[in-house]
Design a protein around this motif. Sequence first.
Motif, PDB file in Angstrom:
ATOM      1  N   TYR A   8       6.621   2.163  -2.955  1.00 24.94           N
ATOM      2  CA  TYR A   8       7.003   0.927  -2.276  1.00 24.94           C
ATOM      3  C   TYR A   8       5.832  -0.048  -2.284  1.00 24.94           C
ATOM      4  CZ  TYR A   8      11.345   2.795  -0.258  1.00 24.94           C
ATOM      5  OH  TYR A   8      12.609   3.297  -0.074  1.00 24.94           O
ATOM      6  N   ILE A   9       6.158  -1.327  -2.371  1.00 25.11           N
ATOM      7  CA  ILE A   9       5.143  -2.375  -2.278  1.00 25.11           C
ATOM      8  C   ILE A   9       5.609  -3.458  -1.310  1.00 25.11           C
ATOM      9  CG2 ILE A   9       4.251  -2.042  -4.633  1.00 25.11           C
ATOM     10  CD1 ILE A   9       5.892  -4.563  -5.434  1.00 25.11           C
ATOM     11  N   LYS A  10       4.639  -4.119  -0.685  1.00 28.63           N
ATOM     12  CA  LYS A  10       4.920  -5.360   0.021  1.00 28.63           C
ATOM     13  C   LYS A  10       4.485  -6.492  -0.897  1.00 28.63           C
ATOM     14  CE  LYS A  10       4.274  -3.680   4.735  1.00 28.63           C
ATOM     15  NZ  LYS A  10       3.374  -3.684   5.929  1.00 28.63           N
ATOM     16  N   ALA A  11       5.379  -7.432  -1.121  1.00 26.02           N
ATOM     17  CA  ALA A  11       5.100  -8.491  -2.081  1.00 26.02           C
ATOM     18  C   ALA A  11       5.746  -9.791  -1.631  1.00 26.02           C
ATOM     19  CB  ALA A  11       5.626  -8.099  -3.460  1.00 26.02           C
ATOM     20  N   LYS A  12       5.257 -10.866  -2.192  1.00 29.13           N
ATOM     21  CA  LYS A  12       5.829 -12.191  -1.893  1.00 29.13           C
ATOM     22  C   LYS A  12       6.562 -12.712  -3.122  1.00 29.13           C
ATOM     23  CE  LYS A  12       3.561 -15.118   0.633  1.00 29.13           C
ATOM     24  NZ  LYS A  12       2.546 -16.076   1.105  1.00 29.13           N
ATOM     25  N   VAL A  13       7.723 -13.305  -2.901  1.00 31.35           N
ATOM     26  CA  VAL A  13       8.470 -13.942  -3.976  1.00 31.35           C
ATOM     27  C   VAL A  13       7.813 -15.288  -4.280  1.00 31.35           C
ATOM     28  CG1 VAL A  13      10.712 -14.853  -4.719  1.00 31.35           C
ATOM     29  CG2 VAL A  13      10.616 -12.844  -3.210  1.00 31.35           C
ATOM     30  N   VAL A  14       7.354 -15.454  -5.516  1.00 32.54           N
ATOM     31  CA  VAL A  14       6.683 -16.705  -5.876  1.00 32.54           C
ATOM     32  C   VAL A  14       7.579 -17.634  -6.692  1.00 32.54           C
ATOM     33  CG1 VAL A  14       4.349 -15.821  -5.714  1.00 32.54           C
ATOM     34  CG2 VAL A  14       5.584 -15.608  -7.873  1.00 32.54           C
ATOM     35  N   ALA A  15       8.593 -17.094  -7.342  1.00 32.45           N
ATOM     36  CA  ALA A  15       9.482 -17.944  -8.149  1.00 32.45           C
ATOM     37  C   ALA A  15      10.812 -17.244  -8.350  1.00 32.45           C
ATOM     38  CB  ALA A  15       8.841 -18.253  -9.510  1.00 32.45           C
ATOM     39  N   PHE A  16      11.878 -18.030  -8.284  1.00 33.96           N
ATOM     40  CA  PHE A  16      13.217 -17.520  -8.579  1.00 33.96           C
ATOM     41  C   PHE A  16      14.164 -18.702  -8.695  1.00 33.96           C
ATOM     42  CE2 PHE A  16      17.407 -15.923  -6.981  1.00 33.96           C
ATOM     43  CZ  PHE A  16      17.737 -15.262  -8.155  1.00 33.96           C
ATOM     44  N   PRO A  56      13.398 -12.674 -10.265  1.00 33.03           N
ATOM     45  CA  PRO A  56      12.417 -13.072  -9.244  1.00 33.03           C
ATOM     46  C   PRO A  56      11.028 -12.571  -9.626  1.00 33.03           C
ATOM     47  CG  PRO A  56      14.367 -12.081  -8.240  1.00 33.03           C
ATOM     48  CD  PRO A  56      14.482 -11.853  -9.706  1.00 33.03           C
ATOM     49  N   LEU A  57      10.043 -13.422  -9.473  1.00 32.19           N
ATOM     50  CA  LEU A  57       8.656 -13.077  -9.794  1.00 32.19           C
ATOM     51  C   LEU A  57       7.910 -12.795  -8.499  1.00 32.19           C
ATOM     52  CD1 LEU A  57       6.554 -12.821 -12.068  1.00 32.19           C
ATOM     53  CD2 LEU A  57       6.023 -15.255 -11.707  1.00 32.19           C
ATOM     54  N   LEU A  58       7.210 -11.648  -8.469  1.00 37.04           N
ATOM     55  CA  LEU A  58       6.498 -11.233  -7.251  1.00 37.04           C
ATOM     56  C   LEU A  58       4.994 -11.335  -7.425  1.00 37.04           C
ATOM     57  CD1 LEU A  58       8.451  -7.932  -6.432  1.00 37.04           C
ATOM     58  CD2 LEU A  58       8.930 -10.236  -5.577  1.00 37.04           C
ATOM     59  N   THR A  59       4.309 -11.441  -6.283  1.00 41.37           N
ATOM     60  CA  THR A  59       2.861 -11.306  -6.260  1.00 41.37           C
ATOM     61  C   THR A  59       2.474 -10.373  -5.131  1.00 41.37           C
ATOM     62  OG1 THR A  59       0.725 -12.439  -6.078  1.00 41.37           O
ATOM     63  CG2 THR A  59       2.524 -13.321  -4.767  1.00 41.37           C
ATOM     64  N   VAL A  60       1.389  -9.621  -5.332  1.00 40.69           N
ATOM     65  CA  VAL A  60       0.836  -8.802  -4.248  1.00 40.69           C
ATOM     66  C   VAL A  60      -0.537  -9.322  -3.852  1.00 40.69           C
ATOM     67  CG1 VAL A  60       2.140  -6.724  -4.827  1.00 40.69           C
ATOM     68  CG2 VAL A  60      -0.078  -7.131  -5.920  1.00 40.69           C
ATOM     69  N   GLN A  61      -0.853 -10.524  -4.345  1.00 35.74           N
ATOM     70  CA  GLN A  61      -2.126 -11.139  -3.981  1.00 35.74           C
ATOM     71  C   GLN A  61      -1.954 -11.888  -2.662  1.00 35.74           C
ATOM     72  OE1 GLN A  61      -5.009 -10.543  -5.664  1.00 35.74           O
ATOM     73  NE2 GLN A  61      -3.718  -9.151  -6.861  1.00 35.74           N
ATOM     74  N   GLY A  62      -2.503 -11.345  -1.609  1.00 37.74           N
ATOM     75  CA  GLY A  62      -2.391 -11.962  -0.285  1.00 37.74           C
ATOM     76  C   GLY A  62      -2.615 -10.914   0.789  1.00 37.74           C
ATOM     77  N   GLU A  63      -2.960 -11.347   1.963  1.00 33.63           N
ATOM     78  CA  GLU A  63      -3.270 -10.426   3.059  1.00 33.63           C
ATOM     79  C   GLU A  63      -2.051  -9.566   3.407  1.00 33.63           C
ATOM     80  OE1 GLU A  63      -4.717 -12.368   6.498  1.00 33.63           O
ATOM     81  OE2 GLU A  63      -5.025 -10.512   7.648  1.00 33.63           O
ATOM     82  N   GLY A  64      -2.267  -8.268   3.495  1.00 34.28           N
ATOM     83  CA  GLY A  64      -1.198  -7.347   3.879  1.00 34.28           C
ATOM     84  C   GLY A  64      -0.253  -6.970   2.763  1.00 34.28           C
ATOM     85  N   LEU A  65      -0.461  -7.516   1.563  1.00 40.17           N
ATOM     86  CA  LEU A  65       0.417  -7.212   0.440  1.00 40.17           C
ATOM     87  C   LEU A  65      -0.190  -6.098  -0.419  1.00 40.17           C
ATOM     88  CD1 LEU A  65       1.402 -10.844  -0.650  1.00 40.17           C
ATOM     89  CD2 LEU A  65       2.523  -9.359   1.040  1.00 40.17           C
ATOM     90  N   GLY A  66       0.660  -5.432  -1.200  1.00 37.42           N
ATOM     91  CA  GLY A  66       0.183  -4.373  -2.079  1.00 37.42           C
ATOM     92  C   GLY A  66       1.005  -3.112  -1.920  1.00 37.42           C
ATOM     93  N   ARG A  67       0.487  -2.008  -2.441  1.00 32.24           N
ATOM     94  CA  ARG A  67       1.213  -0.731  -2.371  1.00 32.24           C
ATOM     95  C   ARG A  67       1.219  -0.197  -0.945  1.00 32.24           C
ATOM     96  NH1 ARG A  67       0.287   4.961  -3.526  1.00 32.24           N
ATOM     97  NH2 ARG A  67      -1.947   4.597  -3.782  1.00 32.24           N
ATOM     98  N   ILE A  68       2.351   0.309  -0.524  1.00 31.81           N
ATOM     99  CA  ILE A  68       2.453   0.942   0.791  1.00 31.81           C
ATOM    100  C   ILE A  68       2.026   2.393   0.629  1.00 31.81           C
ATOM    101  CG2 ILE A  68       4.044   1.658   2.607  1.00 31.81           C
ATOM    102  CD1 ILE A  68       5.693  -0.843   2.033  1.00 31.81           C
ATOM    103  N   ILE A  69       0.982   2.775   1.320  1.00 25.17           N
ATOM    104  CA  ILE A  69       0.405   4.110   1.102  1.00 25.17           C
ATOM    105  C   ILE A  69       0.652   5.060   2.259  1.00 25.17           C
ATOM    106  CG2 ILE A  69      -1.352   3.264  -0.488  1.00 25.17           C
ATOM    107  CD1 ILE A  69      -3.344   3.269   1.809  1.00 25.17           C
ATOM    108  N   ARG A  70       1.163   4.574   3.381  1.00 25.47           N
ATOM    109  CA  ARG A  70       1.468   5.469   4.497  1.00 25.47           C
ATOM    110  C   ARG A  70       2.649   4.914   5.275  1.00 25.47           C
ATOM    111  NH1 ARG A  70      -3.266   2.901   6.017  1.00 25.47           N
ATOM    112  NH2 ARG A  70      -4.468   4.636   5.195  1.00 25.47           N
ATOM    113  N   GLY A  71       3.210   5.785   6.137  1.00 20.59           N
ATOM    114  CA  GLY A  71       4.322   5.344   6.975  1.00 20.59           C
ATOM    115  C   GLY A  71       5.662   5.613   6.318  1.00 20.59           C
TER     116      GLY A  71
END
Length: 235
Positions: free
Chosen positions: A120-128, A134-149
């Motif tokens: 799982y990843i947290k990502a932001k939709v940058v274009a659609f 839909p194009l995603l980015t994980v560049q940003g605070e709190g974004l990226g791979r979910i490693i726990r929970g």
Amino acid sequence: MSGEKQLAGHIVVPGEQLPDEVEASPPYVIDDEGVKRATVVGLLREKSDGGGKAFVKLKEIYIPQPGDVVIGLIQGIGIMNWFVDINSPYVAVLSAQDFLGRPFNPSVDDMHSLLKVGDYIKAKVVAFDKTRSPLLTVQGEGLGRIIRGKVVEISPAKVPRVIGRKMSMLKTLEEKTECKIFVARNGRIHLECPNEDLEAIAVMAIKIIEEEAYTSGLTKRIIKFIEEERRIREV
């Protein structure tokens, strides 16, 4: 809570005519040659501010919007991209260059070691624009791979009820379960809890909210449920 409003209203079926005052919000409310019609099952109820009637959809598919933060599930790996299930009819794309924050080098970088199917990843939709994925980015605070929970999924239509007015329901959940909870716009919820019992209680509470979203007195029932479960489990 004492200030909680009665959410009951008139059930609307697809194709039913709606009052003119209801705002068109395609694809759920369309303007059919001057007549507002619902395209999904919904609830017609008075607005909380007394400003007329509003249509509340009871079913919803997630349509990506630029700026949305979503929780995505890696479902495929390409040469330089990952294909991401975002709980939508549209499969999103995350580029390796975006994930790495630098140009991708296929002689050095192994796509499968960076993100694998099922992550799982947290990502932001940058274009659609509906002509491309839909194009995603994980560049940003709190974004990226979910490693726990844990990640749970609900109908995107119920996301506003889990969050609540001025985030009241979300704050209640976090306070009563001691879990850190992130609710993504696409109907996926990430929980980080102190232990498995509190995680299970939080998940059950969220499912109750989803099932009883448009009933009155829900916040009181959720508080009572959590307190009772914690007493039984002694956590």
